[in-house]
Write a protein that holds these residues in place. Structure first.
Motif, mmCIF file in Angstrom:
data_model
loop_
_atom_site.group_PDB
_atom_site.id
_atom_site.type_symbol
_atom_site.label_atom_id
_atom_site.label_comp_id
_atom_site.label_asym_id
_atom_site.label_seq_id
_atom_site.Cartn_x
_atom_site.Cartn_y
_atom_site.Cartn_z
ATOM 1 N N LEU A 130 0.901 -1.121 -0.082
ATOM 2 C CA LEU A 130 0.169 -0.006 -0.201
ATOM 3 C C LEU A 130 1.042 1.207 -0.113
ATOM 4 O O LEU A 130 0.373 2.172 -0.841
ATOM 5 C CB LEU A 130 -1.040 -0.072 1.359
ATOM 6 N N GLU A 131 2.041 1.344 0.667
ATOM 7 C CA GLU A 131 2.704 2.271 1.217
ATOM 8 C C GLU A 131 3.264 2.722 -0.274
ATOM 9 O O GLU A 131 3.695 3.967 -0.504
ATOM 10 C CB GLU A 131 4.123 1.920 1.881
ATOM 11 N N MET A 156 -4.117 -6.145 5.683
ATOM 12 C CA MET A 156 -3.390 -5.588 7.014
ATOM 13 C C MET A 156 -4.635 -5.598 7.956
ATOM 14 O O MET A 156 -4.754 -4.792 9.098
ATOM 15 C CB MET A 156 -3.662 -4.143 6.213
ATOM 16 N N ALA A 157 -5.604 -6.371 8.195
ATOM 17 C CA ALA A 157 -6.319 -6.540 9.244
ATOM 18 C C ALA A 157 -7.594 -5.523 9.012
ATOM 19 O O ALA A 157 -7.913 -5.752 10.553
ATOM 20 C CB ALA A 157 -5.637 -7.375 10.498
ATOM 21 N N VAL A 158 -7.441 -4.328 8.454
ATOM 22 C CA VAL A 158 -8.758 -3.765 8.509
ATOM 23 C C VAL A 158 -10.155 -4.840 8.291
ATOM 24 O O VAL A 158 -10.303 -4.917 6.708
ATOM 25 C CB VAL A 158 -8.586 -2.361 7.288
ATOM 26 N N THR A 211 -10.805 2.699 1.527
ATOM 27 C CA THR A 211 -10.716 2.697 -0.161
ATOM 28 C C THR A 211 -10.916 4.323 -0.459
ATOM 29 O O THR A 211 -10.304 4.516 -1.668
ATOM 30 C CB THR A 211 -10.746 1.272 -0.819
ATOM 31 N N ARG A 212 -12.221 4.641 -0.426
ATOM 32 C CA ARG A 212 -12.875 5.246 -1.445
ATOM 33 C C ARG A 212 -12.206 6.650 -0.801
ATOM 34 O O ARG A 212 -11.727 7.551 -1.686
ATOM 35 C CB ARG A 212 -14.016 5.012 -0.989
ATOM 36 N N LEU A 234 -2.431 9.653 5.091
ATOM 37 C CA LEU A 234 -3.515 8.574 3.895
ATOM 38 C C LEU A 234 -2.956 7.006 4.936
ATOM 39 O O LEU A 234 -3.537 6.449 4.966
ATOM 40 C CB LEU A 234 -2.803 8.600 2.543
ATOM 41 N N LEU A 235 -1.794 6.452 4.968
ATOM 42 C CA LEU A 235 -1.478 5.524 5.727
ATOM 43 C C LEU A 235 -2.048 5.331 6.962
ATOM 44 O O LEU A 235 -2.365 4.246 7.586
ATOM 45 C CB LEU A 235 0.483 5.079 5.947
ATOM 46 N N LEU A 236 -1.849 6.299 7.690
ATOM 47 C CA LEU A 236 -2.642 6.657 9.087
ATOM 48 C C LEU A 236 -3.851 5.856 9.289
ATOM 49 O O LEU A 236 -4.934 4.741 9.975
ATOM 50 C CB LEU A 236 -2.206 7.217 10.482
ATOM 51 N N LEU A 237 -5.078 7.108 8.088
ATOM 52 C CA LEU A 237 -5.950 6.671 8.265
ATOM 53 C C LEU A 237 -6.119 5.620 7.640
ATOM 54 O O LEU A 237 -7.276 4.429 8.017
ATOM 55 C CB LEU A 237 -7.070 7.586 6.732
ATOM 56 N N ALA A 238 -5.183 4.411 6.317
ATOM 57 C CA ALA A 238 -5.880 3.455 6.032
ATOM 58 C C ALA A 238 -5.579 2.414 6.986
ATOM 59 O O ALA A 238 -6.108 1.060 7.456
ATOM 60 C CB ALA A 238 -4.564 3.376 4.947
ATOM 61 N N ARG A 239 -4.477 3.023 8.039
ATOM 62 C CA ARG A 239 -3.875 1.444 8.881
ATOM 63 C C ARG A 239 -4.892 1.628 10.670
ATOM 64 O O ARG A 239 -4.966 0.725 11.224
ATOM 65 C CB ARG A 239 -2.724 1.435 9.004
#
Length: 179
Positions: free
Chosen positions: A83-84, A133-135, A144-145, A173-178
């Motif tokens: 993802l990164e 990633m266990a989300v 994702t959107r 964005l990565l903090l939000l994703a994870r």
């Protein structure tokens, strides 16, 4: 037919078409203008494509390969956080071809259908990465959107992001994703 035209491949025509599309828009995807830019006759074009519509279809298929399939294949074999890597690649790239295809899609149904298909595939891929990633799936879909909307805003914006600013945005964005 001259010797140069004998050596032109379908891929050469597609490469010239993608370059013309990125530089001048969909109006540049004409046999005459492309043949002139390649220094060959139109006969070479029609040797590879039955008509301009078939060429447009091939251009859209090639864009899909570049815009989605190749990236997924490259990321599959890459070390580290996919993802990164995907976000870094997406937000650091200048995207004249992406903008041109999206502009074309506003007036051409085939281009619109391909853009919608690629958008769906991209979002599905990002969502898959988040679930891996266990989300939880319901959160992965909404995240994702948000990530994809940020990407589209970036692609369509005339404003360019500097490296330090990109690093801050990527981290957010990565903090939000994870989360």
């Amino acid at each position: 037919m001259d010797m140069k035209a004998d050596r032109l491949t379908c891929r050469d025509w597609l490469k010239a078409g993608l370059r013309a599309l990125a530089e001048s828009g969909a109006a540049a995807l004409k046999a005459d203008s492309l043949a002139k830019s390649l220094g060959v006759s139109r006969g070479s074009f029609y040797w590879h494509f039955g008509d301009v519509g078939a060429f447009h279809d091939a251009i859209l298929q090639r864009w899909q390969q570049i815009a989605f399939q190749n990236i997924v294949e490259e990321l599959a074999g890459a070390p580290g956080d996919r993802l990164e890597s995907l976000l870094s690649r997406a937000f650091r790239a200048d995207s004249p071809l992406e903008r041109a295809v999206r502009a074309w899609a506003t007036a051409e149904p085939r281009a619109k259908a391909m853009v919608e298909s690629v958008d769906t595939k991209r979002r599905g891929y990002v969502e898959k990465l988040l679930v891996e990633m266990a989300v939880p799936p319901e959160r992965a879909a909404s995240r994702t959107r948000i990530i994809y909307w940020a990407y589209l805003g970036h692609v369509l914006s005339a404003e360019k992001i500097s490296s330090p600013e990109w690093n801050t945005i990527a981290n957010e964005l990565l903090l939000l994703a994870r989360a």
